[in-house]
Design a protein around this motif. Structure first.
Motif, mmCIF file in Angstrom:
data_model
loop_
_atom_site.group_PDB
_atom_site.id
_atom_site.type_symbol
_atom_site.label_atom_id
_atom_site.label_comp_id
_atom_site.label_asym_id
_atom_site.label_seq_id
_atom_site.Cartn_x
_atom_site.Cartn_y
_atom_site.Cartn_z
ATOM 1 N N SER A 355 4.556 10.874 -5.169
ATOM 2 C CA SER A 355 3.396 10.523 -6.096
ATOM 3 C C SER A 355 3.606 9.246 -7.030
ATOM 4 N N PRO A 356 4.590 8.606 -7.339
ATOM 5 C CA PRO A 356 4.358 7.165 -7.723
ATOM 6 C C PRO A 356 3.714 6.131 -6.843
ATOM 7 N N VAL A 357 4.038 6.491 -5.502
ATOM 8 C CA VAL A 357 3.348 5.435 -4.629
ATOM 9 C C VAL A 357 1.987 5.800 -4.443
ATOM 10 N N ILE A 358 1.541 7.148 -4.419
ATOM 11 C CA ILE A 358 0.156 7.471 -4.284
ATOM 12 C C ILE A 358 -0.715 7.182 -5.778
ATOM 13 N N GLY A 359 -0.015 7.091 -6.848
ATOM 14 C CA GLY A 359 -0.541 6.750 -8.182
ATOM 15 C C GLY A 359 -0.749 5.338 -7.769
ATOM 16 N N ARG A 360 -0.111 4.434 -7.229
ATOM 17 C CA ARG A 360 -0.424 2.919 -7.022
ATOM 18 C C ARG A 360 -1.748 2.881 -6.057
ATOM 19 N N ILE A 361 -1.530 3.680 -5.128
ATOM 20 C CA ILE A 361 -2.827 3.674 -4.187
ATOM 21 C C ILE A 361 -4.071 3.900 -4.789
ATOM 22 N N VAL A 362 -4.123 5.176 -5.812
ATOM 23 C CA VAL A 362 -5.178 5.754 -6.360
ATOM 24 C C VAL A 362 -5.629 4.393 -7.337
ATOM 25 N N ALA A 363 -4.660 4.009 -7.830
ATOM 26 C CA ALA A 363 -5.130 2.754 -8.863
ATOM 27 C C ALA A 363 -5.737 1.348 -8.058
ATOM 28 N N ASP A 364 -5.188 1.296 -6.885
ATOM 29 C CA ASP A 364 -5.825 0.198 -6.158
ATOM 30 C C ASP A 364 -7.406 0.537 -5.709
ATOM 31 N N LEU A 365 -7.574 1.788 -5.487
ATOM 32 C CA LEU A 365 -8.759 2.232 -5.065
ATOM 33 C C LEU A 365 -9.957 2.271 -6.114
ATOM 34 N N ALA A 366 -9.432 2.502 -7.272
ATOM 35 C CA ALA A 366 -10.215 2.795 -8.390
ATOM 36 C C ALA A 366 -10.648 1.470 -8.773
ATOM 37 N N THR A 367 -9.686 0.262 -8.736
ATOM 38 C CA THR A 367 -9.867 -0.856 -9.343
ATOM 39 C C THR A 367 -10.456 -2.111 -8.410
ATOM 40 N N SER A 368 -10.139 -1.822 -7.142
ATOM 41 C CA SER A 368 -10.545 -2.868 -6.237
ATOM 42 C C SER A 368 -11.168 -2.259 -5.031
ATOM 43 N N GLY A 369 -11.212 -1.159 -4.681
ATOM 44 C CA GLY A 369 -11.720 -0.340 -3.804
ATOM 45 C C GLY A 369 -11.106 -0.156 -2.594
ATOM 46 N N THR A 370 -9.803 -1.044 -2.491
ATOM 47 C CA THR A 370 -8.921 -0.942 -1.171
ATOM 48 C C THR A 370 -7.572 -1.001 -1.474
ATOM 49 N N THR A 371 -6.643 -0.576 -0.490
ATOM 50 C CA THR A 371 -5.381 -0.727 -0.673
ATOM 51 C C THR A 371 -4.584 -1.292 0.200
ATOM 52 N N PRO A 372 -3.389 -1.828 0.202
ATOM 53 C CA PRO A 372 -2.676 -2.472 1.167
ATOM 54 C C PRO A 372 -2.001 -1.341 2.183
ATOM 55 N N TYR A 373 -1.938 -0.253 1.295
ATOM 56 C CA TYR A 373 -1.268 0.961 2.213
ATOM 57 C C TYR A 373 -2.292 1.406 3.320
ATOM 58 N N ASP A 374 -1.621 1.858 4.548
ATOM 59 C CA ASP A 374 -2.609 2.435 5.548
ATOM 60 C C ASP A 374 -2.740 3.935 5.189
ATOM 61 N N ILE A 375 -3.848 4.588 4.764
ATOM 62 C CA ILE A 375 -4.123 5.859 4.364
ATOM 63 C C ILE A 375 -5.305 6.618 5.216
ATOM 64 N N SER A 376 -5.697 5.782 6.319
ATOM 65 C CA SER A 376 -6.643 6.222 7.068
ATOM 66 C C SER A 376 -6.426 7.493 7.595
ATOM 67 N N HIS A 377 -5.188 8.216 7.928
ATOM 68 C CA HIS A 377 -5.117 9.592 8.142
ATOM 69 C C HIS A 377 -5.301 10.603 6.906
ATOM 70 N N LEU A 378 -5.483 10.014 5.753
ATOM 71 C CA LEU A 378 -5.508 10.776 4.528
ATOM 72 C C LEU A 378 -7.043 10.679 4.078
ATOM 73 N N SER A 379 -7.942 10.541 5.111
ATOM 74 C CA SER A 379 -9.251 10.349 4.449
ATOM 75 C C SER A 379 -9.898 11.630 4.154
ATOM 76 N N PRO A 380 -10.646 11.553 3.033
ATOM 77 C CA PRO A 380 -11.403 12.897 2.905
ATOM 78 C C PRO A 380 -12.486 13.347 3.541
ATOM 79 N N GLY A 381 -12.998 12.491 4.491
ATOM 80 C CA GLY A 381 -14.078 12.629 5.248
ATOM 81 C C GLY A 381 -13.667 12.879 6.879
ATOM 82 N N ARG A 382 -12.233 12.946 6.869
ATOM 83 C CA ARG A 382 -11.661 13.021 8.189
ATOM 84 C C ARG A 382 -12.298 14.389 9.147
ATOM 85 N N PHE A 383 -12.503 15.491 8.575
ATOM 86 C CA PHE A 383 -13.019 16.386 9.153
ATOM 87 C C PHE A 383 -14.449 16.431 9.501
ATOM 88 N N ASP A 384 -15.101 15.265 8.899
ATOM 89 C CA ASP A 384 -16.565 15.185 9.271
ATOM 90 C C ASP A 384 -16.776 14.229 10.466
#
Length: 387
Positions: A355-384
Motif C-alpha cells: 500500500s505505501p507504493v500504491i499510495g505513491r502511484i495514486v499520487a503520481d496519477l492524481a498530480t501528473s497523470g502518469t507514473t513510472p511504475y508499470d501498472i498496465s495489468h491493473l487497468s480499471p478498463g482491462r475487462f473492456d
C-alpha cells in the motif's frame, strides 16, 4: 465558498487512501479525505484484525510490474516508520509453500533462479530444522522471504493518516460519498447528507464499497473470516512466537491458507479462502458481520493438516469486508479514461503489504497523470478490451 475545497479529494481513508493522502501532502498538495465511518482507523474495513501478512516478493501479484512494486514496498514501510516513529513491520520471515508444478511456485522459483528477487529456496530437511511447526508433504516446494513478516495494519493506517493531517490534510468522518460529477475544471463530490465539495482531482479507494461507488466494476464485496488459535502446550507455544515462527501462505490439496504469529506471541492467526461459504455481494452492508459455525468449519478441518501444536478450536474470530475482482487483481488507474478521477481498489487480499507504493502511484496519477511504475495489468478498463 471557494472554487475548490482542496486540490485532491480522497474517498475512503483506509489502506490505500491513507497512504495516498500521506504522499500527496508530502508533495505539497492540499487534500480532503472522506471517511464513511467515525474515525481513522476503525474496525469495519479490510485492514482490521491487528495485523496483515507482509512479503517483499510477488506471489499473488502476477503482473509484469509487480516485482518492482513488491520489492520497493520494503523501503517504503521503513520510510513510514522513520517518519512516524512507529514500528510497523515485524520481520520474522515469510514462507510460500506450494505443490510442485503450480504456476505460482514455478514463477517464484524462476525469479529466485534469475536473481530477480531476494529469496531462498528451502529443502524439506532445512524446513524441518528451522520450522518444525509445519506439516510437509512430498509435493511441497518452499520459498523463504527473509524480509517477510507481519505489519501492524490498524496502526499503519492511523500513522499515515495522522502524518497527512499534520501536513495540512483534512478528513471528514461520518461522511458517506454517494457520487460525483467530473467536468472540464474539476470534480464535484456529493455526500449522503446533501453536501457538495469541489476538488481538482478525485481519488476513489472505497474498499468493500467499490461496486456501489463504481458501477460496472468487475468485483464483489467479500466476507473475510479470520481466526486466532492457541498452542496446545507451553512447549508448543515456544515455537509460535515472532522470534521462531514466520508468516506464511500455502496451498495444500487445493486449500489456500495464510497466517503467522500474533505480535505479542500468544496465539497464531490463520485464515483461508472460502468465499463460497463466507459469502459475497455487490453491496457490502448486506454482508453478515457475525461469525457463524459454518464459517469456521473448513479452517478448523484444514488446520491440523498444515500446522502442528495448535488447538483447532479458535479462541478469537472476526469478520472483515474486502473487495475482490473477477481476476483477483487490483484496479489502479483512471476511471473510464477520466484523468480527473483515479481509482485504487479491489486488491483481492494482497493490497496491504504494497500500500505505501500504491499510495505513491495514486499520487503520481492524481498530480501528473502518469507514473513510472508499470501498472498496465491493473487497468480499471482491462475487462473492456477486445480479446
Amino acid at each position: 465558498m471557494p472554487e475548490f475545497d482542496a486540490e485532491v479529494g480522497v474517498v475512503g481513508v483506509g489502506t490505500v487512501g491513507s497512504m495516498a493522502m500521506m504522499e500527496l501532502t508530502r508533495r505539497g498538495s492540499s487534500v480532503l479525505g472522506f471517511e464513511r465511518y467515525w474515525s481513522v482507523p476503525h474496525d469495519q474495513s479490510a485492514y482490521g484484525g491487528e495485523s496483515r501478512l507482509y512479503r517483499s516478493i510477488p506471489f499473488l501479484e502476477l503482473g509484469p510490474g509487480d516485482v518492482r512494486i513488491t520489492s520497493d514496498s520494503h523501503a517504503a514501510w521503513r520510510q513510514l516508520e522513520s517518519a512516524t516513529g512507529h514500528q510497523l513491520l515485524v520481520e520474522c520471515g515469510g514462507l510460500v509453500i506450494e505443490p510442485a508444478g503450480s504456476p505460482a511456485i514455478e514463477r517464484l522459483l524462476g525469479l529466485v533462479s534469475a536473481g530477480a528477487i531476494r529469496a531462498e529456496v528451502l529443502s524439506h530437511e532445512e524446513m524441518r530444522a528451522r520450522y518444525p511447526q509445519f506439516v510437509l508433504y512430498p509435493e511441497d516446494r518452499i520459498v523463504f522471504d527473509p524480509r517477510g513478516g507481519w505489519l501492524r495494519s490498524e496502526l499503519a493506517v492511523a500513522a499515515a493518516a495522522r502524518l497527512a493531517i499534520a501536513r495540512g490534510a483534512r478528513i471528514l468522518t461520518n461522511t458517506e460519498v454517494t457520487g460525483w460529477n467530473s467536468d472540464r475544471t474539476g470534480v464535484t463530490v456529493r455526500t449522503a447528507a446533501g453536501a457538495e465539495y469541489r476538488v481538482r482531482t478525485l481519488v476513489v479507494s472505497p474498499g468493500g464499497w467499490a461496486t456501489e461507488l463504481l458501477p460496472g466494476l468487475r468485483a464483489d464485496a467479500q466476507r473475510v473470516v479470520m481466526a486466532w488459535y492457541t498452542p496446545r502446550t507451553a512447549q508448543d507455544a515456544a515455537l509460535f512466537g515472532p522470534d521462531r515462527f514466520p508468516s506464511f501462505t500455502r496451498t495444500h490439496r487445493g486449500e489456500f491458507s495464510f497466517g503467522g504469529p500474533t505480535l505479542e506471541g500468544t496465539m497464531v492467526k490463520v485464515a483461508g479462502a472460502y468465499s463460497e461459504i463466507w459469502g459475497n455481494s455487490d453491496k457490502a452492508d448486506q454482508l453478515e458481520r457475525t461469525v457463524r459455525p459454518a464459517d469456521l468449519a473448513p479452517g478448523r478441518a484444514h488446520l491440523p493438516h498444515i500446522l502442528r501444536g495448535l488447538d483447532p478450536a479458535p479462541a478469537r474470530t472476526g469478520v472483515w469486508i474486502d473487495s475482490t475482482s473477477q481476476d483477483d487483481t487490483a484496479f489502479v488507474g483512471h476511471w473510464k479514461d477520466d484523468e480527473r478521477v483515479v481509482v485504487a481498489t479491489s486488491f483481492s487480499g494482497y493490497g496491504f503489504k504494497i500500500s505505501p507504493v500504491i499510495g505513491r502511484i495514486v499520487a503520481d496519477l492524481a498530480t501528473s497523470g502518469t507514473t513510472p511504475y508499470d501498472i498496465s495489468h491493473l487497468s480499471p478498463g482491462r475487462f473492456d478490451r477486445p480479446v
